[in-house]
Write an enzyme that holds these catalytic residues in place. Structure first.
Site, PDB file in Angstrom:
ATOM      1  NE  ARG A 121      -3.802  -0.245   2.370  1.00 37.31           N
ATOM      2  CZ  ARG A 121      -4.767  -0.172   3.280  1.00 37.31           C
ATOM      3  NH1 ARG A 121      -4.857  -1.090   4.224  1.00 37.31           N
ATOM      4  NH2 ARG A 121      -5.642   0.809   3.231  1.00 37.31           N
ATOM      5  CG  ASP A 153     -13.603   2.097   4.098  1.00 39.21           C
ATOM      6  OD1 ASP A 153     -12.699   1.880   3.260  1.00 39.21           O
ATOM      7  OD2 ASP A 153     -13.384   2.587   5.216  1.00 39.21           O
TER       8      ASP A 153
END
Length: 434
Positions: free
Chosen positions: A128, A320
């Site tokens: 990430r 999300d």
């Protein structure tokens, strides 16, 4: 072992979602920097938040964790802080496990401490991007280095005397914003963060409650250096963990659900607005405020949904929830288009690719875009073997899909839900009414 889900004839009942993950992280990290004892009730009992506790303890902070009272799903946590002077150099590498929130926010704190720290995580964390925090922290005077051209963890952070910065973020991100604001508390001079779109503001609300001088002007947030004072936080239910149940009740042909104690911060509950624009029947009953975060009970029932376009400034506040919204779109009339969500590529999985791939296995008419997806509905889903890709949001989306689909759905690696929602599968089964 894969988890087996079969369709439900009807859905009804009451759910208390687990505590808000992002607020739980911030409570323990901000509490470690405050002067005095910060108390946190209904703290999320999950793998990600346990990583935050472990890292802060390794920095010399006394944290006590107690089991919850019978009416609470979360933990009771006390954090004894002594300001910047209360930390010590860690004797080992700080391991954030799977928690992107921990590594990004904690790095803002570590940059202002007078010692060297090394921070790493699991395979997902090592993939990430960390340059988005390295760049602003270096502009503030931090000595921070990463792997592969300073793009990825592990991170080596040598604390330095920081200076305030005026920083324009290229991508709206509550994690990056929180990192910079936390560093700004220990810097010389004010720090200003400019966002291209409004992201979640949990950090700003909590910092104010702890005495920080924080000002907000549109999408710009400024913080003055200074101490934090201990506070009490009761963590509300996580809106992202409530989202699967909202979508289930809205899309199932026979459903009515009551979801208790959900945090409804306007910058956290974008999914309600999106579902309502699709035609969902959602009722919100606010509770008396018990702190800086508004809380409400949410009721959702079966509705006929229509397609919408999801893009622009709403994306940071539903980022999300995109996988579960994609599932909702498979049951809506028309073509739903999701754009401006390239951030999904660098989550626990590439959530654009994994959402499209897994819903397609169930029969969804879904197409991948560079920054989103196109979903055409309504579609009758059919059970099939699926994979979570180690991503808790994908696993929960597939679990809800299994209740809607015909036949049997097998979900491989279902345990990954434990990072944010231990007990998800038990809650799923408890809602079957037939």
């Amino acid at each position: 072992m894969p988890y087996q889900v079969t369709p439900a004839e009807a859905i009804e009942g009451e759910i208390q979602p687990p505590s808000d993950k992002s607020i739980s992280h911030r409570a323990v990290i901000l509490g470690s920097l405050a002067h005095g004892v910060t108390t946190v009730t209904n703290f999320l009992h999950g793998a990600d938040t346990a990583a935050s506790i472990s890292c802060v303890r390794a920095l010399g902070i006394d944290i006590r964790v107690e089991e919850p009272s019978p009416d609470s799903r979360g933990l009771n946590v006390t954090v004894q802080g002594h300001g910047h002077e209360g930390f010590r150099e860690p004797e080992q590498v700080l391991d954030v496990r799977n928690s992107g929130t921990t590594i990004r926010i904690l790095s803002g704190l570590l940059a202002s401490l007078p010692f060297t720290s090394v921070v790493t995580g699991d395979h997902s964390i090592l993939q990430r991007p960390m340059d988005r925090i390295i760049e602003p922290l270096r502009l503030m005077g931090a000595d921070i280095r990463g792997r592969d051209g300073d793009r990825y963890a592990p991170l080596t952070i040598r604390g330095a005397a920081l200076r305030g910065v005026d920083y324009a973020m290229p991508v709206a991100s509550a994690q990056v914003k929180s990192c910079i604001l936390l560093a700004g508390l220990g810097a010389q001079g004010p720090t200003l963060v400019r966002e291209p779109a409004p992201s979640r503001d949990s950090a700003e609300r909590m910092l104010r409650a702890m005495g920080a001088r924080v000002s907000v002007n549109g999408n710009n947030v400024a913080v003055e250096p200074g101490p934090l004072h201990a506070a009490h936080f009761r963590v509300p239910g996580d809106a992202s963990s409530a989202a699967p149940w909202m979508v289930l009740a809205a899309t199932h042909p026979s459903a009515r659900l009551h979801i208790r104690g959900v945090g409804i911060n306007p910058r956290r509950i974008g999914i309600v607005g999106v579902l309502r624009s699709m035609g969902a029947k959602i009722t919100i009953q606010e509770r008396a405020a018990g702190g800086p975060m508004p809380v409400a009970d949410i009721s959702v029932e079966t509705a006929r949904l229509t397609a919408v376009s999801i893009h622009g400034d709403i994306i940071p506040n539903v980022i999300d929830e995109i996988p579960i919204l994609a599932l909702a779109a498979t049951q809506a009339d028309g073509e739903t288009i999701i754009r401006d969500a390239a951030e999904l590529r660098v989550k626990e999985s590439d959530r654009i690719k994994t959402t499209v791939a897994e819903l397609r296995k169930l029969g969804a008419d879904i197409e991948e875009l560079p920054d989103g997806m196109i979903i055409r509905g309504p579609t009758k889903l059919k059970g099939a073997p699926c994979c979570s890709h180690g991503d808790h949001r994908i696993a929960m989306t597939l679990g809800i899909a299994g209740l809607l689909a015909q036949g049997e759905t097998l979900i491989h690696d279902p345990e990954c839900v434990d990072v944010s929602y231990p007990g998800f599968w038990e809650d799923l089964e408890s809602l079957r009414a037939g």
